[in-house]
Design a protein around this motif. Structure first.
Motif, mmCIF file in Angstrom:
data_model
loop_
_atom_site.group_PDB
_atom_site.id
_atom_site.type_symbol
_atom_site.label_atom_id
_atom_site.label_comp_id
_atom_site.label_asym_id
_atom_site.label_seq_id
_atom_site.Cartn_x
_atom_site.Cartn_y
_atom_site.Cartn_z
ATOM 1 N N ASP A 173 36.886 50.643 50.910
ATOM 2 C CA ASP A 173 37.399 49.902 51.867
ATOM 3 C C ASP A 173 38.010 48.550 51.173
ATOM 4 O O ASP A 173 37.113 47.853 50.638
ATOM 5 N N ARG A 180 39.811 43.877 45.253
ATOM 6 C CA ARG A 180 40.535 44.178 46.490
ATOM 7 C C ARG A 180 41.262 45.643 46.490
ATOM 8 O O ARG A 180 41.744 46.098 47.587
ATOM 9 N N ASP A 191 38.902 45.949 52.577
ATOM 10 C CA ASP A 191 38.976 44.777 53.443
ATOM 11 C C ASP A 191 37.746 43.998 53.174
ATOM 12 O O ASP A 191 37.333 42.811 53.469
ATOM 13 N N ASP A 197 40.368 36.065 49.482
ATOM 14 C CA ASP A 197 41.544 35.359 50.313
ATOM 15 C C ASP A 197 41.164 33.891 50.066
ATOM 16 O O ASP A 197 41.922 33.136 49.784
ATOM 17 N N ARG A 232 37.702 40.855 51.309
ATOM 18 C CA ARG A 232 38.927 40.250 51.473
ATOM 19 C C ARG A 232 38.577 38.707 51.916
ATOM 20 O O ARG A 232 39.248 38.060 51.224
#
Ligand code: 26M
Length: 822
Positions: free
Chosen positions: A740, A732, A742, A749, A745
């Motif tokens: 980056d 992350r 994201d 997540d 993610r």
């Protein structure tokens, strides 16, 4: 004359050479100076094909004369892989061919490399069907494989900036020398329209289907050689062409171009193979494909039957039809329709014949993978079949209500129709009710079939349920892909092992023999060098054949947990950077596999593999110890180069999710050790090779169930396990994504919030098992011993054993050897 004949059948280097030159001229219409490598391949293929035809025809003749009971394998997929090398092996003419080629100044390998592979399958299920064809022929079992001749097989995978990009497969564009088109062997297939009742000449109530559209299925036949015998079976694939009605439409409506368009639509049915692990795509066309090939196949079987019998009585005695998953299960309704509507049989008799004809193999327990079709769509495409399914269901539910008068919920659960906002046909229920046998594909999977997806059916018909653990053909996955190993085994065991894989046990007493170990290590080393060269060619990456080759190749899927493998790799990286590494074993991590085009998470996993590889491979502090590569376009051809080169085989699916796996068997037979969970056939592989020769880790099926039932909270593992937290935080941090945070993610997540495949729960045990593997690899004699024992003890996983079990326990069919001599 006899010299002509020898040109077509002779097996000596001289005959092969003469035939090859002859094919170049008379089939390819080329002369030497202008012949391309592809011309050489085609001439070689025709030379080999000629040598298959006598066997093929003699086989058809033998089966027909004997009126032999025949297995019909119904499968929407056959992942055959390249044919030429395999056919040379099964004809027993590899050495002759190599000699003949050498005399002409040609390298046989270069010719073999020319062949585009028929990738008419997605992965395990399609490759299993291809292994079973090989074993059926080898065991002299009268059998026909029925399927679809997709113009485009599984897509070619390209990698652009670490992302998968799909490219069209063009296996047919340069011609397919192995198939024989049968333009006159065509059957009409109908779709749409409506049904109407009528009274027949005996005053009986009947139903007529008035379809809206008809097309034709045309047969393309491919001979399938047995190994070490003269039997040659038939693979019959159907190609869709528009019927005459399209031309008439144009004539009646004066809409010529409209009619041509409709014709193109009809021919689209066999245009492309669908990725099986994509839930919501190509719905309608896929159902059309399934009905199309099933209808052609059953009409073909009926035609053959009626050559020997006056009516459909006894159809189930002539044929055993195996449903390879639910894809062909519409066959249950189609055979009923043929018996009822086309052959005037009454319901009870038709149902008896139908249920005694089919057997069904289940290949997955994943709920999202269980096939169901909206009733609305089904009724629109196949109105008569929907009626028949309703009638089967009505009678079945009556029986159930009688048997379970106080259990309406059970009756609803077992219905062929799922009730809800959208009513759906449950294909697994149709297949189960319409079959005399149901089997899973590994011991643990078959138990789970009985206790989960088909639990109620098992309680009703316990004797219907079987296990047949999958197998793979040792001809392709040892003899063809690993010639050095083949030489080692043949020297010890004699040539018989390729027909009786239990003979591999001859290796066992030599597991500790120093000279033998040396030969074994040289074999492994050479295979690793070949793979290293291939990797360099395909990706530019340089890998060290001395390092531990740790390989995971299979379709990319969250349940197969390629990202668990990645978490471990990032942990090793992290330790090296922190200076806390205690596992100095240099490793090369190899990945390969395709993601379904619409499966975002799988594609993101491919991107993550490339991103981690990029960071690790260019860091001089790390890249002496770790390398990570992704072999693009994992297919049968690449697989043949990969399995022999593996030291460690990654079989790390969440327990209960992988029905069997077959790559696990191919690795183990080639002397790789497995790091794996108690899932699918891993369980039986571990028992076969000895628990001490297998790196086991992870939750059991029962523990997975309990963990989920108790409310699994993945973030608690994240919180309490320092290294795991650091690894996920690195993903992350943007370290692997050019800053980056994201990009990955969605993956992190998903792991932290739901982690449906329990990666975090299994992480500590996985990392610990990896450490054991790394330690073990530093003892070459100990490792080699384990490697030898893996190869020696995996004869059970030959597809010959699996097919013998199908023959005895399910199909009740006997071998019918063919003799060319007679
Ligand atoms: C569908 C939608 C979304 C996600 C996954 C699917 C899906 C998964 C598996 C659809 C079909 C699937 O099963 C078919 C299949 O290929 N099964 C494989 O069959 C092999 C041969 O028996 C086994 O070795 C594999 O374990 C099994 O996955």
């Amino acid at each position: 004359g006899s010299s002509d004949e020898r040109t077509r059948t002779g097996m000596s280097p001289e005959s092969l050479k003469r035939a090859f030159v002859d094919s170049m001229f008379y089939v390819q219409a080329r002369y030497w100076e202008v012949a391309t490598p592809h011309d050489l391949y085609m001439a070689a293929a025709y030379t080999v094909r000629d040598r298959m035809l006598e066997r093929w025809i003699r086989t058809a003749e033998t089966y027909r004369k004997a009126d032999a009971r025949t297995v019909c394998y119904l499968s929407a997929e056959y992942l055959l892989g390249p044919q030429l090398g395999n056919n040379l092996i099964n004809l027993g003419i590899v050495d002759s061919a190599r000699q003949g080629a050498r005399d002409l100044g040609i390298d046989l390998q270069e010719i073999l490399d020319q062949e585009p592979e028929p990738g008419l399958g997605n992965g395990g299920l399609g490759r299993l069907a291809a292994c079973y064809l090989d074993s059926l022929a080898t065991l002299s079992i009268p059998a026909i494989g029925y399927g679809i001749r997709y113009e485009h097989g599984i897509f070619d995978q390209k990698i652009v900036d670490g992302w998968q990009v799909e490219d069209c497969d063009l296996w047919l564009t340069n011609g397919n020398p192995w198939e024989i088109p049968r333009p006159l062997l065509r059957y009409p297939v109908r779709f749409g329209g409506h049904t109407e009742p009528y009274t027949d000449e005996h005053g009986r109530f009947r139903v007529r289907w008035v379809p809206e559209l008809d097309l034709y299925g045309m047969a393309y036949d491919t001979p399938v050689l047995g190994f070490g015998n003269d039997n040659t079976n038939l693979l019959r694939l159907w190609h869709a062409t528009a019927g005459r009605s399209f031309d008439l439409q144009a004539f009646h409506k004066g809409d010529y171009y409209g009619a041509v368009n409709a014709k193109v639509g009809a021919e689209n049915i066999t245009k492309v193979l669908y990725p099986n692990d994509e839930p919501e795509v190509g719905k309608e066309l896929r159902l059309k494909q399934q009905y199309f090939f099933v209808s052609c196949s059953l009409q073909d079987m009926v035609r053959v039957h009626l050559q020997h019998a006056p009516n459909l009585e006894g159809f189930h005695e002539r044929f055993a039809a195996q449903l390879n998953d639910t894809h062909p299960s519409i066959a249950v309704a189609e055979l009923m329709r043929l018996c009822l509507d086309e052959h005037g049989m009454d319901w009870e008799r038709a149902w008896e014949i139908t249920r005694r004809t089919f057997a069904y193999t289940n290949h997955t327990l994943l709920p999202e993978a269980l096939e169901t079709w909206p009733v609305e769509l089904f009724g629109r495409l196949l109105p008569r079949h929907l009626e028949i399914i309703y009638e089967i269901n009505a009678r079945f539910l009556d029986e159930l209500r009688m048997r379970y008068p106080f259990d309406p919920e059970r009756v609803a659960r077992m219905s062929l129709i799922e009730e809800g906002p959208v009513r759906r046909v449950r294909m697994a229920h149709l297949a189960t009710v319409g079959s005399f046998a149901v089997n899973g594909v590994a011991a643990i999977h078959s138990e789970l079939v009985k206790s989960t997806v088909l639990r109620d059916f098992h309680e009703l018909w316990p004797e219907k349920f079987h296990n047949i653990t999958n197998g793979v053909t040792p001809r392709r996955f040892i003899q063809l892909s690993n010639p050095d190993l083949c030489g080692i085994i043949t020297d010890l065991a004699g040539p018989g092992w390729a027909r009786d894989a239990e003979n591999l046990r001859t290796l066992e007493p030599h597991a500790d023999d120093a000279a033998f170990q040396q030969r074994w290590q040289a074999m492994k080393r050479a295979a690793k060098e070949r793979l290293a060269a291939r990797i360099r060619e395909a990706t530019g990456a340089v890998v060290d054949p001395q390092s531990l080759f740790d390989i995971q190749v299979k379709r990319i899927h969250e349940y197969k947990r390629q990202h668990l493998n990645l978490l471990h790799i990032v942990a090793l990286y992290h330790r090296i950077k922190q200076g806390t590494d205690s596992d100095p074993t240099p490793r090369t991590f190899v990945f390969g596999g395709k993601a379904a085009p619409g499966y975002f998470m799988a594609k993101l996993i491919i991107k993550l593999i490339h991103s981690v590889a990029e960071v690790i491979n260019r860091d001089p502090e790390v890249n002496q110890r770790l390398r990570v590569v992704f072999v693009p376009n994992f297919n049968v051809k690449n697989a043949e180069c990969i399995y022999p080169a593996a030291d460690l085989s990654e079989q790390i699916s969440t327990a209960g999710k992988e029905a069997s796996g077959t790559g696990n068997m191919k690795f183990s037979m080639n002397g790789a050790l497995t790091i794996g969970t108690l899932d699918g056939a891993n369980v039986e592989i571990r028992d076969a090779v000895g628990h001490e020769n297998f790196f086991l880790f992870g939750l059991t099926v029962a523990e997975v169930e309990r963990t989920l039932a108790e409310g699994y909270r993945p973030w608690e593992y994240y919180r309490s396990h320092d290294e795991l937290r650091e690894v996920i935080d690195l993903l992350r941090s943007g370290l692997f994504s050019h800053g980056d945070p994201d990009l990955f993610r969605p993956l992190t997540d998903s792991l932290l919030q739901h982690d449906p495949y329990l990666l975090l729960a299994d992480y500590p045990a996985y990392v610990e098992a990896q450490a054991r593997a790394g330690d073990a690899f530093r003892d070459p004699a100990g490792w080699t011993r384990m490697s030898i024992l893996n190869a020696a003890r995996t004869g059970f996983f030959s597809s010959d054993r699996a097919i013998r079990e199908y023959c005895r326990n399910i199909w009740q069919v006997e071998p019918m050897p063919v003799s060319l001599a007679a």
